[in-house]
Design an enzyme around this catalytic site. Sequence first.
Site, short mmCIF file in Angstrom:
data_model
loop_
_atom_site.label_atom_id
_atom_site.label_comp_id
_atom_site.label_asym_id
_atom_site.label_seq_id
_atom_site.Cartn_x
_atom_site.Cartn_y
_atom_site.Cartn_z
CB CYS A 1 -0.90 -0.03 0.85
SG CYS A 1 -1.85 1.46 1.60
CB THR B 1 -0.09 3.20 4.50
OG1 THR B 1 -1.32 4.08 4.19
CG2 THR B 1 0.42 3.42 6.04
CG HIS C 1 3.74 7.55 3.31
ND1 HIS C 1 3.92 8.63 2.64
CD2 HIS C 1 2.27 7.32 2.87
CE1 HIS C 1 3.15 9.27 1.89
NE2 HIS C 1 2.36 8.49 1.92
CB CYS D 1 -15.79 6.54 20.59
SG CYS D 1 -15.81 5.79 18.96
NE ARG E 1 1.08 3.89 -10.41
CZ ARG E 1 1.60 4.26 -9.04
NH1 ARG E 1 1.57 5.32 -8.34
NH2 ARG E 1 1.95 2.98 -8.37
#
Length: 347
Positions: free
Chosen positions: A43, A45, A48, A101, A205
């Site tokens: 991914c 991420t 990174h 939450c 791409r």
Amino acid sequence: MVSGKMKAVVKNDSAFGAVLAEVPIPHIEKHEVLVKVKAASICGTDVHIYNWDQWAQQRIKPPYVFGHEFSGIVKAVGEHVSNVKVGDYVSAETHIVCGKCIPCVTGKQHVCTQTAIIGVDTAGCFAEYVKVPSQNIWQNPADMEPAIASIQEPLGNAVHTVLDSQPAGASAAVIGCGPIGLMAVAVAKAAGAAHIVAIDKNEYRLSLAKQMGATLTISIEKEDPLQIVSALTKGEGIDLVCEMSGHPSAIEQGLKMAANGGRFHILSLPEHPVTIDLTNEVVFKGLTVQGITGRKMFSTWRQVSNLLQSKLLDISPVITHQFPLEEFEKGFELMREGQCGKVILIP
């Protein structure tokens, strides 16, 4: 229980890169599941983290195994697990939520205030085994290819981005044709968008975007997206703009090309604050701007699975490379260069 050592890609130091190492097979707790990984996909991420950029430096705590998109077979379950059994073929929702939450108890778990992410905040799937909370498990059809099954999580991001609007018969633009942007093109096609404009600077791409169903591709290196979109829509603008690039100028152009009363969905994560003209590009246009995070749990997963099984959605062209786990560096280099779609690692 399964025990011993396994091979894994480890973010070993606070620096560029990663290493292949032998680490202990994860020990599962009462509510967890141990999965033998069949396929794991890289991914943005993960890139990174591999690059060790500013975001990674602030979030990641090496050493640990990273990666979060996968498919595999359940090899062990905790004593309190009842929703999955040994031998099941699964993938996983990567957001671990608190369930307590206000967003969680009101059906908005994807924006849980206490979210942790598999492979970011916990040990991940670039390994022979990964452990996952049982509540995060998604059952796969037996005939789904492991590579396809491994990219349902990012496909869910694309589905969430596109289908939180009404694209049928409308015009859509995807700005940024990374793997999730390419999948968003395919989702827009499956949903019946009349025009699908793919915008990027990467010719490789953009060619993939055509395969995924784009009716028009625009290279920002050679063309003016605003002029082309204005001509295409007779000055009306695009009904749904999906921002996947995170680049400030792309965001600005995306807002300008959006139609009055249209929608602007943002999945990208700009590295720095972005200045926009709220008055003219949002307020006076009556534009709906929506941030997209993760997948709705688990309605988006159901949409993904149904679209794939129905054959309405074909994302196979986005998978361009597969490597053994030991050759992970080749996959990361392709991702860093942008000369690939989805890269799959096979343990």
